[in-house]
Design a protein around this motif. Structure first.
Motif, PDB file in Angstrom:
ATOM      1  N   ASP A 203      42.096  47.581  40.165  1.00  0.00           N
ATOM      2  CA  ASP A 203      43.191  46.780  40.814  1.00  0.00           C
ATOM      3  C   ASP A 203      42.382  45.371  40.999  1.00  0.00           C
ATOM      4  N   ALA A 204      41.226  45.218  41.420  1.00  0.00           N
ATOM      5  CA  ALA A 204      40.629  43.866  41.588  1.00  0.00           C
ATOM      6  C   ALA A 204      40.122  43.374  40.043  1.00  0.00           C
ATOM      7  N   ALA A 205      39.500  44.579  39.367  1.00  0.00           N
ATOM      8  CA  ALA A 205      38.985  43.953  38.013  1.00  0.00           C
ATOM      9  C   ALA A 205      40.292  43.629  36.908  1.00  0.00           C
ATOM     10  N   LEU A 206      41.549  43.969  36.968  1.00  0.00           N
ATOM     11  CA  LEU A 206      42.456  43.703  35.991  1.00  0.00           C
ATOM     12  C   LEU A 206      43.189  42.562  36.423  1.00  0.00           C
ATOM     13  N   ARG A 207      43.008  41.817  37.723  1.00  0.00           N
ATOM     14  CA  ARG A 207      43.729  40.897  37.808  1.00  0.00           C
ATOM     15  C   ARG A 207      43.329  39.719  37.278  1.00  0.00           C
ATOM     16  N   GLY A 208      44.269  38.774  36.803  1.00  0.00           N
ATOM     17  CA  GLY A 208      43.835  37.489  36.205  1.00  0.00           C
ATOM     18  C   GLY A 208      43.157  36.417  36.945  1.00  0.00           C
ATOM     19  N   PRO A 209      43.006  35.269  36.365  1.00  0.00           N
ATOM     20  CA  PRO A 209      42.315  34.023  37.255  1.00  0.00           C
ATOM     21  C   PRO A 209      43.079  33.975  38.380  1.00  0.00           C
ATOM     22  N   ASP A 210      42.475  33.616  39.493  1.00  0.00           N
ATOM     23  CA  ASP A 210      43.161  33.554  40.773  1.00  0.00           C
ATOM     24  C   ASP A 210      43.988  34.486  41.303  1.00  0.00           C
ATOM     25  N   GLY A 211      43.408  35.645  41.135  1.00  0.00           N
ATOM     26  CA  GLY A 211      44.340  36.945  41.414  1.00  0.00           C
ATOM     27  C   GLY A 211      45.684  37.036  40.597  1.00  0.00           C
ATOM     28  N   ALA A 212      45.972  36.493  39.528  1.00  0.00           N
ATOM     29  CA  ALA A 212      47.180  36.724  39.064  1.00  0.00           C
ATOM     30  C   ALA A 212      47.649  38.141  38.619  1.00  0.00           C
ATOM     31  N   PRO A 213      48.763  38.697  38.753  1.00  0.00           N
ATOM     32  CA  PRO A 213      49.085  40.006  38.559  1.00  0.00           C
ATOM     33  C   PRO A 213      49.036  40.429  37.065  1.00  0.00           C
ATOM     34  N   LEU A 214      48.934  41.584  36.707  1.00  0.00           N
ATOM     35  CA  LEU A 214      49.195  41.995  35.215  1.00  0.00           C
ATOM     36  C   LEU A 214      50.301  41.669  34.614  1.00  0.00           C
ATOM     37  N   ARG A 215      50.497  41.017  33.298  1.00  0.00           N
ATOM     38  CA  ARG A 215      51.566  40.998  32.802  1.00  0.00           C
ATOM     39  C   ARG A 215      51.658  41.354  31.181  1.00  0.00           C
ATOM     40  N   ARG A 216      52.844  41.918  30.551  1.00  0.00           N
ATOM     41  CA  ARG A 216      52.748  42.147  29.240  1.00  0.00           C
ATOM     42  C   ARG A 216      51.652  43.074  28.775  1.00  0.00           C
ATOM     43  N   THR A 217      51.475  44.301  29.511  1.00  0.00           N
ATOM     44  CA  THR A 217      50.003  44.915  29.389  1.00  0.00           C
ATOM     45  C   THR A 217      50.470  46.354  28.868  1.00  0.00           C
ATOM     46  N   VAL A 218      49.865  46.962  27.964  1.00  0.00           N
ATOM     47  CA  VAL A 218      49.868  48.552  27.792  1.00  0.00           C
ATOM     48  C   VAL A 218      48.501  48.869  28.013  1.00  0.00           C
TER      49      VAL A 218
END
Length: 331
Positions: free
Chosen positions: A199-214
């Motif tokens: 959950d922590a490792a997959l967030r983007g910069p500044d804690g952005a959520p996952l988008r368009r991901t498989v």
């Protein structure tokens, strides 16, 4: 195959022509080795069997676990040579020594007909459990596992691909002889720790959520949705739909899976048949998924394409010429 929004059933994927979406596949190829009826690895590299199975479905991206990453190995390229891609873009990461006879190193790979960028390797924390082999009782060490991520520019724009394999708890047991499981006891506690880590490792910069991901691959757990359905600020959907998932191993487990973020959908998902030949077959069945953007996402993509088309067809503005002098000239 199961269609998202349908009855949720899933099964063997039929041979079919190329999709208009993004067709992705995952395969645990055991370094190219097959197993006999007792579940033991047979000698000899049979990568061509996996390659032939994949070729029937013509995926555009293949996520591979237990890839032969021994120095000099070309297994990842060999798996996709028959797919007819104009170019092969392949990335892999060795993860551990191999438990498979005849294979030196195992790892994770992604092969794509589209260019890959933004590569990232995430090694997951090992289980804090003593590892006794479930059958022999021999004490072993947990092999490192993890996730290889890359961005592919597919038919409807950029999509993040995460090729994953997590530790196979079911291969170990404790001193009392009880086999570990992600759904109970110390295995459940490790599952929660693993989920928090990802959950922590997959967030983007500044804690952005996952988008368009498989996220797809060998998830090695009976209920992978407990980890992958709600992760990094995003809701993810099971690529096999809402019904019971198909078996992805000969012993009936469904541990090879795909999850997509809510801005994508899986139109169809299923397993790829690899019937035994001469008593030898795979210990995991490859899986294939036809990924599309969600309706609202597709509308946004089409609107952007229309705008770009209008801009391309719009006549270029005339450049202003030199200023003219309105006064008559004397001759």
């Amino acid at each position: 195959m199961a269609e998202d929004g349908g009855d949720g059933s899933a099964g063997a994927a039929p041979d079919r022509p190329r999709s208009r979406g993004l067709v992705v596949a995952c395969a645990n190829v055991a370094g190219g080795r097959l197993v006999d009826e007792a579940g033991d690895y047979a000698p000899g590299d049979r990568t061509e069997r996996f390659a032939a199975a994949l070729a029937r479905h013509r995926p555009e991206i293949v996520a591979v676990s237990e890839l032969d990453c021994t120095r000099g190995s070309r297994q990842l390229n060999r798996l996709v040579e028959g797919l007819g891609w104009p170019e092969v873009h392949a990335e892999s990461r060795p993860a551990s020594d191999s438990h498979i006879p005849g294979v030196g190193k195992l790892g994770i790979g992604i092969a794509s007909r589209y260019p890959l960028s933004d590569l990232r390797w995430i090694e997951v924390p090992p289980p804090p459990l003593r590892f006794l082999h479930w059958r022999t009782g021999k004490e072993l060490k947990w092999h490192p596992k993890g996730m290889l991520l890359a961005t592919a520019e597919g038919p409807f724009g950029a999509v993040r691909i995460a090729s994953v394999q997590v530790p196979p708890l079911h291969m170990g047991r404790d001193e009392s002889g009880r086999v570990y499981s992600y759904d109970r006891g110390p295995g459940l506690a490790y599952r929660e720790r693993l989920r928090d880590f990802l959950d922590a490792a997959l967030r983007g910069p500044d804690g952005a959520p996952l988008r368009r991901t498989v996220i797809l691959g060998d998830m090695n757990m009976p209920t992978p949705e407990a980890v992958f359905a709600d992760l990094a600020g995003a809701r993810l959907r099971d690529g096999f739909g809402s019904g019971p998932p198909p078996a992805t191993t000969p012993d009936g487990r469904s541990i090879d899976r795909a999850f997509v973020t809510d801005d994508l959908r899986v139109r169809e998902g299923g397993t790829i048949a690899m019937p035994p030949e001469n008593g030898l077959g795979p210990d995991h069945y490859p899986c294939v998924f036809d990924v599309r953007p969600r309706a609202w996402e597709a509308d946004r993509v089409r609107a952007l394409a229309r705008r770009r088309t209008r801009e391309a067809l719009r006549p270029a503005a005339r450049r202003p010429g030199p200023p003219t002098d309105p006064r008559p000239r004397l001759r």
